[in-house]
Design a protein around this motif. Structure first.
Motif, PDB file in Angstrom:
ATOM      1  N   VAL A 185       0.870  -1.167   0.000  1.00  0.00           N
ATOM      2  CA  VAL A 185       0.000   0.000   0.000  1.00  0.00           C
ATOM      3  C   VAL A 185       0.909   1.220   0.000  1.00  0.00           C
ATOM      4  O   VAL A 185       1.710   1.386   0.914  1.00  0.00           O
ATOM      5  N   PRO A 186       0.814   2.042  -1.041  1.00  0.00           N
ATOM      6  CA  PRO A 186       1.701   3.211  -1.120  1.00  0.00           C
ATOM      7  C   PRO A 186       1.497   4.171   0.051  1.00  0.00           C
ATOM      8  O   PRO A 186       0.420   4.238   0.641  1.00  0.00           O
ATOM      9  N   GLY A 187       2.538   4.886   0.341  1.00  0.00           N
ATOM     10  CA  GLY A 187       2.447   5.910   1.366  1.00  0.00           C
ATOM     11  C   GLY A 187       3.555   5.812   2.385  1.00  0.00           C
ATOM     12  O   GLY A 187       4.170   4.760   2.532  1.00  0.00           O
ATOM     13  N   PRO A 188       3.789   6.868   3.051  1.00  0.00           N
ATOM     14  CA  PRO A 188       4.800   6.856   4.120  1.00  0.00           C
ATOM     15  C   PRO A 188       4.198   6.375   5.429  1.00  0.00           C
ATOM     16  O   PRO A 188       3.699   7.159   6.224  1.00  0.00           O
ATOM     17  N   TRP A 189       4.203   5.062   5.632  1.00  0.00           N
ATOM     18  CA  TRP A 189       3.663   4.504   6.859  1.00  0.00           C
ATOM     19  C   TRP A 189       4.366   3.196   7.150  1.00  0.00           C
ATOM     20  O   TRP A 189       5.015   2.618   6.281  1.00  0.00           O
ATOM     21  N   ASP A 190       4.226   2.710   8.372  1.00  0.00           N
ATOM     22  CA  ASP A 190       4.863   1.464   8.788  1.00  0.00           C
ATOM     23  C   ASP A 190       3.849   0.329   8.665  1.00  0.00           C
ATOM     24  O   ASP A 190       2.901   0.244   9.460  1.00  0.00           O
ATOM     25  N   PRO A 191       4.011  -0.579   7.687  1.00  0.00           N
ATOM     26  CA  PRO A 191       3.050  -1.660   7.492  1.00  0.00           C
ATOM     27  C   PRO A 191       3.164  -2.794   8.519  1.00  0.00           C
ATOM     28  O   PRO A 191       2.250  -3.610   8.646  1.00  0.00           O
ATOM     29  N   ALA A 192       4.269  -2.862   9.255  1.00  0.00           N
ATOM     30  CA  ALA A 192       4.503  -3.989  10.165  1.00  0.00           C
ATOM     31  C   ALA A 192       3.389  -4.186  11.199  1.00  0.00           C
ATOM     32  O   ALA A 192       2.942  -5.316  11.398  1.00  0.00           O
ATOM     33  N   PRO A 193       2.907  -3.143  11.878  1.00  0.00           N
ATOM     34  CA  PRO A 193       1.840  -3.378  12.863  1.00  0.00           C
ATOM     35  C   PRO A 193       0.569  -3.959  12.235  1.00  0.00           C
ATOM     36  O   PRO A 193      -0.098  -4.799  12.846  1.00  0.00           O
ATOM     37  N   VAL A 194       0.245  -3.537  11.026  1.00  0.00           N
ATOM     38  CA  VAL A 194      -0.943  -4.074  10.358  1.00  0.00           C
ATOM     39  C   VAL A 194      -0.705  -5.530   9.982  1.00  0.00           C
ATOM     40  O   VAL A 194      -1.579  -6.385  10.182  1.00  0.00           O
ATOM     41  N   ALA A 195       0.476  -5.837   9.460  1.00  0.00           N
ATOM     42  CA  ALA A 195       0.802  -7.228   9.111  1.00  0.00           C
ATOM     43  C   ALA A 195       0.745  -8.125  10.346  1.00  0.00           C
ATOM     44  O   ALA A 195       0.235  -9.256  10.287  1.00  0.00           O
ATOM     45  N   GLU A 196       1.238  -7.631  11.472  1.00  0.00           N
ATOM     46  CA  GLU A 196       1.188  -8.397  12.722  1.00  0.00           C
ATOM     47  C   GLU A 196      -0.248  -8.612  13.184  1.00  0.00           C
ATOM     48  O   GLU A 196      -0.606  -9.702  13.647  1.00  0.00           O
ATOM     49  N   ALA A 197      -1.091  -7.594  13.042  1.00  0.00           N
ATOM     50  CA  ALA A 197      -2.499  -7.725  13.429  1.00  0.00           C
ATOM     51  C   ALA A 197      -3.223  -8.718  12.521  1.00  0.00           C
ATOM     52  O   ALA A 197      -4.057  -9.498  12.994  1.00  0.00           O
ATOM     53  N   ILE A 198      -2.898  -8.725  11.239  1.00  0.00           N
ATOM     54  CA  ILE A 198      -3.491  -9.695  10.313  1.00  0.00           C
ATOM     55  C   ILE A 198      -3.105 -11.103  10.730  1.00  0.00           C
ATOM     56  O   ILE A 198      -3.952 -11.996  10.819  1.00  0.00           O
ATOM     57  N   ALA A 199      -1.827 -11.319  11.007  1.00  0.00           N
ATOM     58  CA  ALA A 199      -1.362 -12.648  11.418  1.00  0.00           C
ATOM     59  C   ALA A 199      -2.046 -13.095  12.711  1.00  0.00           C
ATOM     60  O   ALA A 199      -2.482 -14.246  12.828  1.00  0.00           O
ATOM     61  N   ALA A 200      -2.173 -12.199  13.671  1.00  0.00           N
ATOM     62  CA  ALA A 200      -2.835 -12.542  14.938  1.00  0.00           C
ATOM     63  C   ALA A 200      -4.301 -12.862  14.699  1.00  0.00           C
ATOM     64  O   ALA A 200      -4.844 -13.821  15.278  1.00  0.00           O
ATOM     65  N   GLY A 201      -4.947 -12.094  13.850  1.00  0.00           N
ATOM     66  CA  GLY A 201      -6.350 -12.355  13.536  1.00  0.00           C
ATOM     67  C   GLY A 201      -6.543 -13.698  12.864  1.00  0.00           C
ATOM     68  O   GLY A 201      -7.492 -14.433  13.164  1.00  0.00           O
ATOM     69  N   MET A 202      -5.632 -14.075  11.972  1.00  0.00           N
ATOM     70  CA  MET A 202      -5.729 -15.355  11.274  1.00  0.00           C
ATOM     71  C   MET A 202      -5.504 -16.525  12.230  1.00  0.00           C
ATOM     72  O   MET A 202      -6.092 -17.585  12.072  1.00  0.00           O
ATOM     73  N   THR A 203      -4.683 -16.332  13.249  1.00  0.00           N
ATOM     74  CA  THR A 203      -4.420 -17.377  14.231  1.00  0.00           C
ATOM     75  C   THR A 203      -5.700 -17.789  14.956  1.00  0.00           C
ATOM     76  O   THR A 203      -5.890 -18.954  15.291  1.00  0.00           O
ATOM     77  N   ARG A 204      -6.579 -16.842  15.174  1.00  0.00           N
ATOM     78  CA  ARG A 204      -7.835 -17.154  15.868  1.00  0.00           C
ATOM     79  C   ARG A 204      -8.674 -18.174  15.106  1.00  0.00           C
ATOM     80  O   ARG A 204      -9.399 -18.960  15.703  1.00  0.00           O
ATOM     81  N   PHE A 205      -8.595 -18.161  13.775  1.00  0.00           N
ATOM     82  CA  PHE A 205      -9.338 -19.140  12.981  1.00  0.00           C
ATOM     83  C   PHE A 205      -8.834 -20.552  13.278  1.00  0.00           C
ATOM     84  O   PHE A 205      -9.626 -21.471  13.501  1.00  0.00           O
ATOM     85  N   ALA A 206      -7.515 -20.718  13.271  1.00  0.00           N
ATOM     86  CA  ALA A 206      -6.926 -22.037  13.543  1.00  0.00           C
ATOM     87  C   ALA A 206      -7.310 -22.507  14.938  1.00  0.00           C
ATOM     88  O   ALA A 206      -7.648 -23.678  15.138  1.00  0.00           O
ATOM     89  N   GLU A 207      -7.272 -21.609  15.896  1.00  0.00           N
ATOM     90  CA  GLU A 207      -7.630 -21.963  17.274  1.00  0.00           C
ATOM     91  C   GLU A 207      -9.079 -22.431  17.383  1.00  0.00           C
ATOM     92  O   GLU A 207      -9.408 -23.260  18.229  1.00  0.00           O
ATOM     93  N   ALA A 208      -9.947 -21.919  16.504  1.00  0.00           N
ATOM     94  CA  ALA A 208     -11.364 -22.290  16.528  1.00  0.00           C
ATOM     95  C   ALA A 208     -11.683 -23.441  15.578  1.00  0.00           C
ATOM     96  O   ALA A 208     -12.836 -23.855  15.480  1.00  0.00           O
ATOM     97  N   GLY A 209     -10.678 -23.945  14.880  1.00  0.00           N
ATOM     98  CA  GLY A 209     -10.899 -25.045  13.950  1.00  0.00           C
ATOM     99  C   GLY A 209     -11.602 -24.634  12.668  1.00  0.00           C
ATOM    100  O   GLY A 209     -12.276 -25.437  12.031  1.00  0.00           O
ATOM    101  N   VAL A 210     -11.440 -23.382  12.285  1.00  0.00           N
ATOM    102  CA  VAL A 210     -12.053 -22.863  11.067  1.00  0.00           C
ATOM    103  C   VAL A 210     -10.960 -22.717  10.006  1.00  0.00           C
ATOM    104  O   VAL A 210      -9.937 -22.077  10.247  1.00  0.00           O
ATOM    105  N   ALA A 211     -11.184 -23.317   8.837  1.00  0.00           N
ATOM    106  CA  ALA A 211     -10.233 -23.195   7.740  1.00  0.00           C
ATOM    107  C   ALA A 211     -10.323 -21.780   7.167  1.00  0.00           C
ATOM    108  O   ALA A 211     -11.410 -21.277   6.899  1.00  0.00           O
ATOM    109  N   VAL A 212      -9.187 -21.147   6.996  1.00  0.00           N
ATOM    110  CA  VAL A 212      -9.171 -19.774   6.504  1.00  0.00           C
ATOM    111  C   VAL A 212      -8.075 -19.613   5.472  1.00  0.00           C
ATOM    112  O   VAL A 212      -7.027 -20.254   5.544  1.00  0.00           O
ATOM    113  N   GLU A 213      -8.334 -18.772   4.514  1.00  0.00           N
ATOM    114  CA  GLU A 213      -7.333 -18.414   3.515  1.00  0.00           C
ATOM    115  C   GLU A 213      -7.415 -16.910   3.327  1.00  0.00           C
ATOM    116  O   GLU A 213      -8.502 -16.332   3.359  1.00  0.00           O
TER     117      GLU A 213
END
Length: 125
Positions: A16-44
């Motif tokens: 995403v263009p712009g002067p910003w730090d994408p790392a916190p958003v990428a980390e939040a996405i990864a954490a959010g996706m982990t919740r699916f695995a914990e609940a036994g829900v297949a996610v892509e």
């Protein structure tokens, strides 16, 4: 019984263009996706860039065609900026056409993506 399948469509924070730090958003996405695995829900995830490196419709079309989805979550980065309303409409119409039986859900942040999908699943929250 097979696990329910969820597709999460959103922006690749590193493209995403712009002067910003994408790392916190990428980390939040990864954490959010982990919740699916914990609940036994297949996610892509189907992440695309706004830097011109993707044919967005082709990327989303390919992801929608990979499985039968019970829920498709469209991320806030696609939905919220007013200048992206046309992109949002194109994605919703692709989901409507290519995954007509899927519920469509919207998250507020990357960290509540599972909650958005769970509203439409019989998954533990």
């Amino acid at each position: 019984m097979d696990a329910p399948r969820v597709l999460v469509i959103g922006l690749d924070p590193y493209r995403v263009p712009g002067p910003w730090d994408p790392a916190p958003v990428a980390e939040a996405i990864a954490a959010g996706m982990t919740r699916f695995a914990e609940a036994g829900v297949a996610v892509e995830s189907c992440l695309f860039g706004l830097d011109g490196s993707d044919d967005i419709e082709a990327v989303v079309t390919a992801a929608l065609g990979r499985a039968v989805w019970e829920v498709v979550v469209v991320g806030g980065g696609v939905r919220k900026p007013e200048d992206q309303v046309e992109l949002f409409e194109r994605i919703i119409n692709l989901v409507h056409r290519l995954a007509p039986d899927a519920a469509i859900a919207f998250n507020s942040t990357a960290s509540d993506t599972f909650d958005a999908a769970a509203r439409w699943l019989d998954a533990p929250g």
